[in-house]
Scaffold this motif. Structure first.
Motif, PDB file in Angstrom:
ATOM      1  N   GLY A  42     -13.674 -25.575  37.143  1.00  0.00           N
ATOM      2  CA  GLY A  42     -12.291 -25.413  36.685  1.00  0.00           C
ATOM      3  C   GLY A  42     -11.690 -26.759  36.355  1.00  0.00           C
ATOM      4  N   ILE A  43     -10.414 -26.784  36.071  1.00  0.00           N
ATOM      5  CA  ILE A  43      -9.531 -27.734  35.822  1.00  0.00           C
ATOM      6  C   ILE A  43      -8.971 -28.086  37.038  1.00  0.00           C
ATOM      7  N   HIS A  44      -8.930 -29.237  37.209  1.00  0.00           N
ATOM      8  CA  HIS A  44      -8.241 -29.957  38.565  1.00  0.00           C
ATOM      9  C   HIS A  44      -6.980 -30.901  38.161  1.00  0.00           C
ATOM     10  N   TRP A  45      -5.833 -30.976  38.970  1.00  0.00           N
ATOM     11  CA  TRP A  45      -4.675 -31.588  38.505  1.00  0.00           C
ATOM     12  C   TRP A  45      -4.200 -32.357  39.453  1.00  0.00           C
ATOM     13  N   PHE A  46      -3.529 -33.322  39.172  1.00  0.00           N
ATOM     14  CA  PHE A  46      -3.006 -34.203  40.323  1.00  0.00           C
ATOM     15  C   PHE A  46      -1.396 -34.800  39.521  1.00  0.00           C
ATOM     16  N   ASP A  47      -0.616 -34.966  40.442  1.00  0.00           N
ATOM     17  CA  ASP A  47       0.791 -35.753  39.930  1.00  0.00           C
ATOM     18  C   ASP A  47       0.540 -37.364  39.934  1.00  0.00           C
ATOM     19  N   ILE A  48       0.280 -37.780  38.856  1.00  0.00           N
ATOM     20  CA  ILE A  48      -0.302 -39.261  38.725  1.00  0.00           C
ATOM     21  C   ILE A  48       0.929 -40.125  38.831  1.00  0.00           C
ATOM     22  N   TYR A  49       2.029 -39.822  38.521  1.00  0.00           N
ATOM     23  CA  TYR A  49       3.280 -40.721  38.803  1.00  0.00           C
ATOM     24  C   TYR A  49       4.214 -39.942  39.381  1.00  0.00           C
ATOM     25  N   VAL A  50       4.637 -40.187  40.616  1.00  0.00           N
ATOM     26  CA  VAL A  50       5.714 -39.567  41.281  1.00  0.00           C
ATOM     27  C   VAL A  50       6.777 -40.663  41.567  1.00  0.00           C
ATOM     28  N   GLN A  51       7.908 -40.629  41.127  1.00  0.00           N
ATOM     29  CA  GLN A  51       8.829 -41.872  41.054  1.00  0.00           C
ATOM     30  C   GLN A  51       9.190 -42.023  42.522  1.00  0.00           C
TER      31      GLN A  51
END
Length: 131
Positions: free
Chosen positions: A81-90
């Protein structure tokens, strides 16, 4: 509007504003290509394909309210599948890096900690989106 960029600060309409840079590097094993698609609420950065040890970077001005968020979807040929991540969280990143460096491995992304001098802060991917 006048924008002048210099290092990790910008001058916008006479105001000095802190900027951010994000770099993502493919460290998947066995020379897999990493396909990634990053975006925020307002900006779609498009699809990128990174070879082993390949990197991609972008530069932006985080918003005044502290809510800037960039998230990325990641896929490689042996992933489920596709993996996701919040790469920049202020709120998470603004005080720890203005140049935020990440590596992506099969287990998840790891952030470069300048204090320790290594990619020592690792996270699991948020979820699988789809197959």
């Amino acid at each position: 509007m006048t924008i002048m960029l210099c290092s990790s600060w910008a001058v916008v309409e006479g105001q000095i504003i802190r900027t951010a840079d994000v770099t993502v590097t493919n460290l998947l094993y066995r020379h897999h290509y990493l396909t990634m698609h990053c975006k925020s609420k307002d900006d779609d950065l498009g699809l990128r394909v990174l070879p082993k040890r390949g990197s991609w970077s972008w530069h932006f001005v985080p918003n005044f309210w502290g809510t800037t968020l960039f998230f990325c979807a990641f896929k490689w040929d042996t992933s489920n599948g596709i993996h996701w991540f919040d790469i920049y969280v202020q709120k998470r990143d603004q005080d720890r890096c203005s140049v935020c460096k990440w590596i992506v491995t099969q287990r998840g992304p790891c952030w470069y900690n300048a204090t320790s001098g290594g990619y020592t802060v690792c996270y699991p991917f948020n979820n699988n989106l789809a197959s």
